[in-house]
Every structure is written in C-alpha cells, then in structure tokens.
Design a protein around this motif. Sequence first.
Motif, PDB file in Angstrom:
ATOM      1  N   GLY A 284       0.748  -1.402  -0.139  1.00 46.13           N
ATOM      2  CA  GLY A 284       0.051   0.102   0.077  1.00 46.13           C
ATOM      3  C   GLY A 284       0.890   1.417  -0.090  1.00 46.13           C
ATOM      4  N   PHE A 285       1.924   1.401   0.914  1.00 40.40           N
ATOM      5  CA  PHE A 285       2.710   2.560   0.769  1.00 40.40           C
ATOM      6  C   PHE A 285       3.495   2.790  -0.577  1.00 40.40           C
ATOM      7  CE2 PHE A 285       1.866   1.867   5.320  1.00 40.40           C
ATOM      8  CZ  PHE A 285       1.809   3.074   5.997  1.00 40.40           C
ATOM      9  N   GLY A 286       4.000   1.340  -0.952  1.00 37.99           N
ATOM     10  CA  GLY A 286       4.831   1.629  -2.235  1.00 37.99           C
ATOM     11  C   GLY A 286       4.132   2.141  -3.253  1.00 37.99           C
ATOM     12  N   LEU A 287       2.738   1.719  -3.536  1.00 39.60           N
ATOM     13  CA  LEU A 287       2.057   2.040  -4.742  1.00 39.60           C
ATOM     14  C   LEU A 287       1.469   3.540  -4.317  1.00 39.60           C
ATOM     15  CD1 LEU A 287      -0.131  -1.383  -5.301  1.00 39.60           C
ATOM     16  CD2 LEU A 287       2.123  -0.367  -6.491  1.00 39.60           C
TER      17      LEU A 287
ATOM     18  N   ASN B 152      10.820  -5.866  -4.722  1.00 44.24           N
ATOM     19  CA  ASN B 152      11.075  -4.765  -5.707  1.00 44.24           C
ATOM     20  C   ASN B 152      12.038  -5.122  -6.728  1.00 44.24           C
ATOM     21  OD1 ASN B 152       9.309  -2.967  -4.290  1.00 44.24           O
ATOM     22  ND2 ASN B 152      10.990  -2.231  -2.834  1.00 44.24           N
ATOM     23  N   PHE B 153      12.678  -6.108  -6.454  1.00 42.29           N
ATOM     24  CA  PHE B 153      13.884  -6.353  -7.294  1.00 42.29           C
ATOM     25  C   PHE B 153      13.175  -7.376  -8.389  1.00 42.29           C
ATOM     26  CE2 PHE B 153      17.132  -9.617  -8.741  1.00 42.29           C
ATOM     27  CZ  PHE B 153      17.803  -8.577  -9.567  1.00 42.29           C
ATOM     28  N   ALA B 154      12.507  -8.337  -7.563  1.00 45.20           N
ATOM     29  CA  ALA B 154      12.157  -9.520  -8.776  1.00 45.20           C
ATOM     30  C   ALA B 154      10.740  -9.309  -9.257  1.00 45.20           C
ATOM     31  CB  ALA B 154      12.029 -10.830  -7.888  1.00 45.20           C
TER      32      ALA B 154
ATOM     33  N   GLU C 270       9.866   4.776 -11.799  1.00 47.01           N
ATOM     34  CA  GLU C 270       9.497   5.104 -10.304  1.00 47.01           C
ATOM     35  C   GLU C 270       8.562   4.220  -9.477  1.00 47.01           C
ATOM     36  OE1 GLU C 270       8.761   7.365 -12.757  1.00 47.01           O
ATOM     37  OE2 GLU C 270       6.532   7.433 -12.835  1.00 47.01           O
ATOM     38  N   LEU C 271       8.208   3.141 -10.238  1.00 47.90           N
ATOM     39  CA  LEU C 271       7.206   2.423  -9.838  1.00 47.90           C
ATOM     40  C   LEU C 271       7.956   1.432  -8.704  1.00 47.90           C
ATOM     41  CD1 LEU C 271       4.208   1.204  -9.630  1.00 47.90           C
ATOM     42  CD2 LEU C 271       5.218  -0.498 -11.128  1.00 47.90           C
ATOM     43  N   ARG C 272       7.427   1.396  -7.417  1.00 47.99           N
ATOM     44  CA  ARG C 272       8.123   0.520  -6.341  1.00 47.99           C
ATOM     45  C   ARG C 272       6.999  -0.117  -5.725  1.00 47.99           C
ATOM     46  NH1 ARG C 272      11.287   4.114  -2.270  1.00 47.99           N
ATOM     47  NH2 ARG C 272      11.581   2.219  -1.206  1.00 47.99           N
ATOM     48  N   PHE C 273       6.936  -1.604  -5.859  1.00 48.41           N
ATOM     49  CA  PHE C 273       5.698  -2.289  -5.265  1.00 48.41           C
ATOM     50  C   PHE C 273       5.875  -2.288  -3.694  1.00 48.41           C
ATOM     51  CE2 PHE C 273       6.327  -4.172  -9.287  1.00 48.41           C
ATOM     52  CZ  PHE C 273       4.962  -4.260  -9.682  1.00 48.41           C
ATOM     53  N   SER C 274       6.957  -2.221  -3.186  1.00 44.21           N
ATOM     54  CA  SER C 274       6.770  -2.278  -1.756  1.00 44.21           C
ATOM     55  C   SER C 274       7.752  -1.237  -0.990  1.00 44.21           C
ATOM     56  CB  SER C 274       7.228  -3.564  -1.175  1.00 44.21           C
ATOM     57  OG  SER C 274       7.741  -3.682  -0.023  1.00 44.21           O
ATOM     58  N   MET C 275       7.105  -0.340  -0.177  1.00 46.49           N
ATOM     59  CA  MET C 275       7.970   0.384   0.327  1.00 46.49           C
ATOM     60  C   MET C 275       7.835   0.324   1.992  1.00 46.49           C
ATOM     61  SD  MET C 275       8.185   4.506  -0.330  1.00 46.49           S
ATOM     62  CE  MET C 275       7.399   5.195   0.980  1.00 46.49           C
TER      63      MET C 275
END
Lengths: 232, 449
Positions: free
Chosen positions: B42-45, B385-387, B403-408
């Motif tokens: 949620g935070f990442g998106l 985030n890597f895979a 700039e897309l990060r799935f997980s933050m």
Amino acid sequence: MITVKNLHHHFELGKKGEKSTLSVLRDITFQVKEKEIVAIKGRSGSGKSTLLHLISGFIRPVQGEIWIDGTKVTDLNETDFAAFRLQHVGFIFQNFQLIPSMTAHQNVELPLILDGTPQEKRKTIVGETLRKVGLENHGEHYPSELSGGQQQRVSIARALVLNPPLILADEPTGSLDSETEEHLLELIQQLNKEMGITFLIITHDDQVAHIGNRTIEIADGLLVEGGVTHEI
Amino acid sequence: MKFKDQFQFVRQNMKKNKVRVFMTMLATAIGCAFLIVLASVGFGLHDSLIQDTMQDRAVTEIQVHGKEVDGAYQTLQDEDIEYFESISGVKAVTRNKQLQQSPVFSIDDDYQLQTMAMTTDFPSELKAGLELSKGKLPEKDNEIIVGHDFASNLAESNISDEELYNDENQVKEEYQYDGKLLGKEIEMKVIQIEDNEEKTHTIPLTITGITEAPNREWFQDQNVYISESVLEEVEQFTGTSRGMVSTPGQEDMSSGQQQEDYYDQVTIYAKNIEVVQEISDLLESKDYASYSVVSEMEQINMMFTIVKAGLIIVGTIAVLIASIGIYNTMTMAVTERAPDIGIMKAIGAKPKTIKRIFVLESSMIGLAGAVIGTAIAYIVSMAVNFALPLILESVFQEELPPELRFSMIPWTLVLIAVGICLIVTVLSGLRPAKRATQIDVLKAMRREV
Ligand SMILES: Nc1ncnc2c1ncn2[C@@H]1O[C@H](COP(=O)(O)OP(=O)(O)OP(=O)(O)O)[C@@H](O)[C@H]1O
Ligand SMILES: [Mg+2]
C-alpha cells in the motif's frame, strides 16, 4: 515480637452441596517475646503448621488477630503482607524450598533482589551470610549438589540475608539425621545469641524443644501449654 | 525489585527453554513481517503514484478557471489578478491571453511551424520561475519569445508530413531549422474567413529570447509569446475577440461579446507546497473555480489511507495468530515455574513483581519477534522490488515506469507494526502473568500446581 489473640481457623471441605468445615484452631492466644526461641509441639494433625501459615500470611484466619513486631498483620492486604514478610520474617522449611535452577549464592541473593539492593552490595552481603552458616565455599553449588544439611543452611542464609527480627521454621530438622540436626540447632542458638533473632520453631523433636526458652503445645486445635504469659 | 534485575531474571528464565522461546519469537517475527510486507505494498504504490503525479505537474501551481457569480462563470480580470497577488503565500500569478487560432510562423519562407501564440506577463512569469536559455525579454511590441522546442519543430515547409516526422513523432533532424533564431525576423500569418473566403494577414516579428527547457523531458514547449499590441493587431484583422476564426454562417457570434479585458489562463504559484491547500481553500470560499494537484492528491491520499488501514488490519490477524503461541508459551512457563513462584511469594515477592516479570518476558519475546520480523520484512520487500518488475516485464512484455515501487517500508510503518506486535504480545502475556500471581504459596511449595 509475636502476639496471637483469640485465633480461630477452619477449613472448608468437600464440594458444593455436601460442604463441611474442619475446625483446626480454636481460640489460640499466646505471645512470643523478642529474642526468644519458642518451640511449638503437638501431635500430627494438631494444627501446628496451620498456625505458622496464619502467622506467615500464607492463609488468612477465620477470626482473631496476629501482631508481628508491632504491626497488625491480619489487617494487611496481600501486597503489603508480602512486603512485610520480606523485611521482617525469615523462613526455614522442612524440605528447604530452594529454587533448584539457582545456585546457593543466587538463592540467598533472591530476597536482596526482591528488596532492590544494588548489585555491588549484594555480592558482599551474600558472601558474608554464607560464611555465617559455614558455606562460604559452596556459593556456586546448585541445591542438587549439596547435602540436606547444607541445603538447610542455604535456606537459613536466605532467611537471614535481610536481617529480619523473626525467623519462622516448620520442622527445620525433620529431613536431617541427628548429627546434622545437632549442628543446625547450634547454628540457630548462635544466631539467636549473636544477632538477637527471635525463632518460632515447630517440632516433633524433644531435642529441638530443648534449645527453646519455652514450649507451646497444641492439641486438637487448642493451646494446652505455655501459651498465656503474665503480660497478656 | 529493580528493572535491571527483572530483566536479568527474565533472561535467565528464557535461557532455560531456548528452543521454545525461539520458536515463539519466530512465529511472532513471521506474523510481524507479514504485516509489514502486506502494508508496504500500500505504501509503495501510494508513493509511486504520488511521485508520478508530482512529476507530471508542478505541485505549487493552482490553476484558476473563473469566478462563479450568480451561478454563472465569469472570466478573470485584472482586479482578480490583483487580489490573487495580495494573498499571502502566493509567489506569482501568471496570466495568458491566448490567440484563438494557431498562426503559422515562417522564417525565410523555407521553414515554418504552426503553433500556439499567447500574451503573457513576463515579470510574473520570471517570478514563477521562467528562465530564458538564450537572449533577453522583449522590449518592443514586435519582439517575441519562443518556447525551447520551437526551433526543433520549425521544419522545412515543402516536405510531406509522412516524410517529416520520425517514429517518435518528432521532426527528423535533417529537416529541422539549424540557423540561429535570436534576432531573426519571423513572419506570423493569421487567417480569417469572410464570405467563405480565406483571407490572410502577415505580421513581421523578431525573436529576442528562447525559454529554458521544461524540466520534464517529454514535455514540449513550442509556444510563441507575443505582445499585447500584436494581439490587438490580430483582433483588428479578424474583427473577433482573440482572433477567433469565424465559422461560416455563424459570423459575429463571439465578436464584441466580451467588453472587458480578461485572461484565458491564470495560474497562481504558491511559495511552497504547504500553503497550496490553504490558498485553494481561500479561493473556493471566494467562489473561484480552481484546480491544483494538491487537491487531487488529497483524494488519492484519502483512498490510500483506507487501503493501508485495511492491509494493516489483515496483517494484524497474522500477529494475533502468533500471539496464541505466546499465550501458550507463557502459560507453560508459568506452570513450569509454579514451585519457584511459590517460593518467591513465600519469602516476600509482591504479586505485582511476579506479574511484571512474566509480562516483561512476553513483551521481550514480542519485541525480539518484532525486530526480527522487521528485518525479514526489509529483505522480503527488497526482493519483491527487485524480482516483481522483472517477472511482470517478462510476462507482459512491457516496460514498467521506473519510479514504480511495489513495496515501501517507511519508518512509520515499522513503528505501527512494532507497536501492534508489542500490544498484542503484552495482552496475550497478561492472562498467564495474572495466573502466576494467583498461584497458592502452600500448594506450590507442596508441588501441587
Ligand atoms: N488446605 C487444607 N485444607 C483442608 N484441611 C487442611 C488443610 N491444611 C491442613 N488441613 C487439616 O488441618 C489439620 C491440621 O493440619 P496441620 O498441617 O496444621 O497439622 P500439623 O500439626 O502441622 O501436622 P504435622 O505435624 O503432621 O505436620 C489437619 O487435620 C489437616 O488435615
Ligand atoms: Mg506440619
């Protein structure tokens, strides 16, 4: 030191429906003066241990008053009684009641820890106390590595460590052979003389009763001998 | 009993049953890691979306479209601009008057470009952050400024469109104008239709400056900034406001409708992002219709707050399951140690002390679990985030935005998760601890518990 007034106690027996009460102590009144050694005698099941448990606060009396060292302990709540015990009463039990996972040193240290004594002081106090009971070289032993007599000495050291004015003992020599018993009684007499500690000792044994200044006898829940002295 | 001693005591107790304590910690850690990783999506998106939005449009900008008076929208005039400039927190107010047709600009008859022309207030543009890459601001009426990408779109005039543009829809380099622009004479051609006939009018102009490249690569600025008098000349020629081309049959619809002078595009620049919402609210209270990225962001934030809360609640269930383990472990510990507890109570340990020791033990398990769980969560988050982009790209054959990060995992999430872990573990340790205080001294010493 101890004043017991009109103490009554009974146990509730049986499940709901078929309840019955077992009267154990009836109208017990006696006094123990400072620096006395008092022996409590009586047949098995006469209520000696129950009397001691009431004085210790492990159980509460149905009726009556107990005063220790000027405090009416029967009015104390559980927490205050615990704090009072820690400061004023030492205990010696028949089967020693040492914590098996702790060394002799740690067992003796326990009251100091509960009392919040700083760590630096604890070490020297425990060392001294162990020396008093003749176990200065056994501090690092676990209870299982000590003889019965030695274990009882550890428990005496634990009872002593906070310098209480009173020590209660329930058959302290009950699990010991007669020679060890003799040594232990000497130690008790010595502590009584040197430190002025009052002892209240339950015993079956005439030898123990012998070191006492006086003997109280209980039979069938009634105090039959040595209870009332002129001061009450 | 001092805290240090309690701690020491608990540590010794925990050592007595390392495997059991470790397993309980592990369960808590996995629950905690699950909670963090789940919520981190949620935070990442959310963060990716915010960054995306922030990059697209300037965040301190507020566009004002008009003012609502008696249910109808009114255009913005000089007095409105003056009012905007008086609002505290406003850095600049830029305003344009836009030509309602796109004139054709040509140089030496060989190169030409049809693009938008507008007037602007240069002092406020400069305050808003406009910079010239070359040249200077216009001084005379026939002097103009062109956008940074004007030159690269100025193309040879006799080339067909298919030939002119490359794959990325840009003018091929070989057809671009490569001479110098500054001081160059350029012709602006406007049209008007009269009696179904197209008339043209040409105004000679001189380029004095070129704006700095926009800070977004894909954003092109090929506008031409003309003076008010040029606009007036165009209006005179077309006979319509803003040089509007009359549609045949509907002549004179727009001309003369607008008596007063007005602006087509007004943009307020706030001094910083914090005051944007404040200014927006003020404008709204004064019946101005405005738009800012920040207001849009509020809605996005609201939505994501709900999503995050939902994810955290789902994650908390995992922690709750782990807490059953703690409850078990603590109950067993209390039962095992009942004789010791009896002895301690007999010699004078307060019930509160006993309780605190056990609560401390369960919260230490919880804290250790939370710390280990946080570490696990960071590792999983990095792996995701890597895979995940690699997997998605290979499956869908499409490149994802950089700039897309799935997980933050922001520190607030760590705090929330550790807090939840601690609360849950302390709560689950509370009952066993209470049981410990209720142990009967005599029964315990008789080993009857
Ligand atoms: N928790 C209890 N519930 C019910 N009855 C009890 C309880 N504790 C003791 N009693 C009863 O109270 C009576 C007195 O017991 P107590 O242990 O005081 O005897 P005692 O004089 O210490 O005996 P001994 O010399 O064998 O130790 C006994 O009949 C015993 O069965
Ligand atoms: Mg007994």
